[in-house]
Enzyme design. Structure first.
Site, PDB file in Angstrom:
ATOM      1  N   ASP A  11       0.875  -1.183   0.000  1.00  0.00           N
ATOM      2  CA  ASP A  11       0.000   0.000   0.000  1.00  0.00           C
ATOM      3  C   ASP A  11       0.909   1.229   0.000  1.00  0.00           C
ATOM      4  O   ASP A  11       2.121   1.123   0.212  1.00  0.00           O
ATOM      5  CB  ASP A  11      -0.899   0.007   1.245  1.00  0.00           C
ATOM      6  N   SER A  12       0.304   2.382  -0.202  1.00  0.00           N
ATOM      7  CA  SER A  12       1.078   3.616  -0.161  1.00  0.00           C
ATOM      8  C   SER A  12       1.539   3.944   1.269  1.00  0.00           C
ATOM      9  O   SER A  12       2.541   4.627   1.449  1.00  0.00           O
ATOM     10  CB  SER A  12       0.215   4.763  -0.678  1.00  0.00           C
ATOM     11  N   CYS A  74      -4.285  -1.524  -1.870  1.00  0.00           N
ATOM     12  CA  CYS A  74      -4.499  -0.098  -2.079  1.00  0.00           C
ATOM     13  C   CYS A  74      -5.472   0.019  -3.251  1.00  0.00           C
ATOM     14  O   CYS A  74      -5.221  -0.545  -4.325  1.00  0.00           O
ATOM     15  CB  CYS A  74      -3.178   0.576  -2.424  1.00  0.00           C
ATOM     16  N   GLU A 153      -4.034   8.825   8.675  1.00  0.00           N
ATOM     17  CA  GLU A 153      -2.578   8.772   8.883  1.00  0.00           C
ATOM     18  C   GLU A 153      -2.188   9.516  10.166  1.00  0.00           C
ATOM     19  O   GLU A 153      -1.214   9.172  10.821  1.00  0.00           O
ATOM     20  CB  GLU A 153      -1.829   9.392   7.683  1.00  0.00           C
ATOM     21  N   CYS A 185     -11.070   2.606   0.041  1.00  0.00           N
ATOM     22  CA  CYS A 185      -9.696   3.026   0.353  1.00  0.00           C
ATOM     23  C   CYS A 185      -9.319   2.286   1.626  1.00  0.00           C
ATOM     24  O   CYS A 185     -10.116   2.241   2.573  1.00  0.00           O
ATOM     25  CB  CYS A 185      -9.627   4.539   0.566  1.00  0.00           C
ATOM     26  N   HIS A 187      -7.444   2.949   3.946  1.00  0.00           N
ATOM     27  CA  HIS A 187      -7.317   3.774   5.160  1.00  0.00           C
ATOM     28  C   HIS A 187      -8.662   3.959   5.864  1.00  0.00           C
ATOM     29  O   HIS A 187      -8.707   4.264   7.051  1.00  0.00           O
ATOM     30  CB  HIS A 187      -6.792   5.165   4.809  1.00  0.00           C
TER      31      HIS A 187
HETATM   32  N1  DGL Z   1      -4.856   3.339   0.944  1.00  0.00           N
HETATM   33  C1  DGL Z   1      -4.909   3.829  -0.404  1.00  0.00           C
HETATM   34  C2  DGL Z   1      -6.151   3.316  -1.124  1.00  0.00           C
HETATM   35  O1  DGL Z   1      -6.716   2.298  -0.752  1.00  0.00           O
HETATM   36  C3  DGL Z   1      -4.896   5.310  -0.601  1.00  0.00           C
HETATM   37  C4  DGL Z   1      -4.119   6.168   0.267  1.00  0.00           C
HETATM   38  C5  DGL Z   1      -3.372   7.207  -0.532  1.00  0.00           C
HETATM   39  O2  DGL Z   1      -3.963   8.190  -0.982  1.00  0.00           O
HETATM   40  O3  DGL Z   1      -2.186   6.976  -0.717  1.00  0.00           O
HETATM   41  O4  DGL Z   1      -6.552   3.899  -2.105  1.00  0.00           O
END
Ligand code: DGL
Length: 280
Positions: A11-12, A74, A153, A185, A187
């Site tokens: 993931d990012s 992600c 975050e 997402c 997150h």
């Molecule tokens: N966790 C990432 C997703 O599922 C996105 C977070 C980011 O913007 O880097 O899209």
């Protein structure tokens, strides 16, 4: 032997650890190498070619570590890079979008499904496309929620501020018949209580929240079985976490996302390679 090799999850940032948590619960015998590309987070506001290049570079590192399969935990990277990753690597590469879309299609009674995600995920149209392919009668309402990632975050997960942000973002759902909302997402599950609270207040009907973790884990189990890649029974899976930025900032939040104690992650550098135009 391929089946005792680890699974790579990427993931990012920390968000993909919500998927790791579900994988660890379902497949405790599997070892996992988690890579959070924290030096480049967020991916969600970046362009398609950039996300694709970042994703190719990040997964190259996992391949170099000998993973037997890759989970792109992600939504943004799945939306923009999954076909390129599947073309590039010989190990199976699983994204988060198709499994969650299938779960939502099965769950919805009204056939109206909400999708929230990063700007990239929403503008890619990957969820309406996946839902339409499953059943052309399904209707989707999409909303980009770019402020949710920095809130997650920062660990700013409940209370007035996240709820106010959620209220503004989710307002357009009120006039719809949405009964299922995809948290598109990785997150966002951290903000689930705030999102659920706001929806309970403003929606006339109960809205089910679906995140990437459970559906993707079920798809991973099926994939490992299909490919004969399950770790030998009786083995005990180890979780290794790698990050591309200073690991100090990662430690406190990562345990919260993963639902288990994660010590200091290992710092790694990702090298920008020349990828063929056909992949980018
Ligand atoms: N966790 C990432 C997703 O599922 C996105 C977070 C980011 O913007 O880097 O899209």
């Amino acid at each position: 032997m391929a089946h005792s090799a680890p699974i790579g999850v990427f993931d990012s940032g920390v968000g993909g650890l919500t998927v790791v948590r579900a994988i660890r619960a379902a497949l405790p015998e599997e070892s996992i190498i988690y890579l959070g590309d924290t030096a480049r987070v967020p991916y969600g506001n970046r362009g398609e070619a950039t996300v694709r290049r970042y994703s190719l570079n990040a997964t190259q590192l996992l391949i170099d570590r000998g993973v037997k399969a890759i989970v792109v935990a992600c939504n943004t990277a799945t939306a923009y890079a999954l076909p390129a990753l599947q073309r590039r690597w010989s190990v199976p590469v699983l994204g988060v979008v198709a499994p969650v879309a299938a779960a939502a299609a099965e769950r919805s009674q009204t056939g109206h499904i909400g999708v929230i995600g990063t700007r990239g995920t929403i503008s890619s149209g990957c969820y309406p496309e996946a839902l339409g392919a499953l059943n052309p009668a399904l209707r989707s309402v999409q909303i980009a929620c770019p402020l949710f990632v920095p809130l997650a975050e920062e660990g700013w997960l409940d209370g007035a501020i996240p709820e106010q942000v959620a209220q503004v973002y989710l307002e357009p759902l009120v006039k719809t018949q949405v009964d299922t909302l995809i948290l598109g997402c990785t997150h966002y599950p951290l903000l689930r209580p705030a999102i659920a609270h706001v929806l309970d207040r403003m929606m006339p009907r109960k809205v089910a929240l679906l995140d990437s973790a459970q559906a993707t884990t079920s798809a991973l189990v099926a994939l490992l079985d299909r490919e004969g890649l399950r770790a030998p029974s009786g083995s005990s899976g180890v979780l290794t976490t790698l990050v591309t930025d200073d690991p100090k900032g990662f430690a406190p939040l990562s345990s919260r996302f993963a639902g288990e104690y994660i010590g200091q992650a290992e710092h790694v550098d990702i090298h920008d390679k020349e990828w063929s135009d056909e992949l980018l």
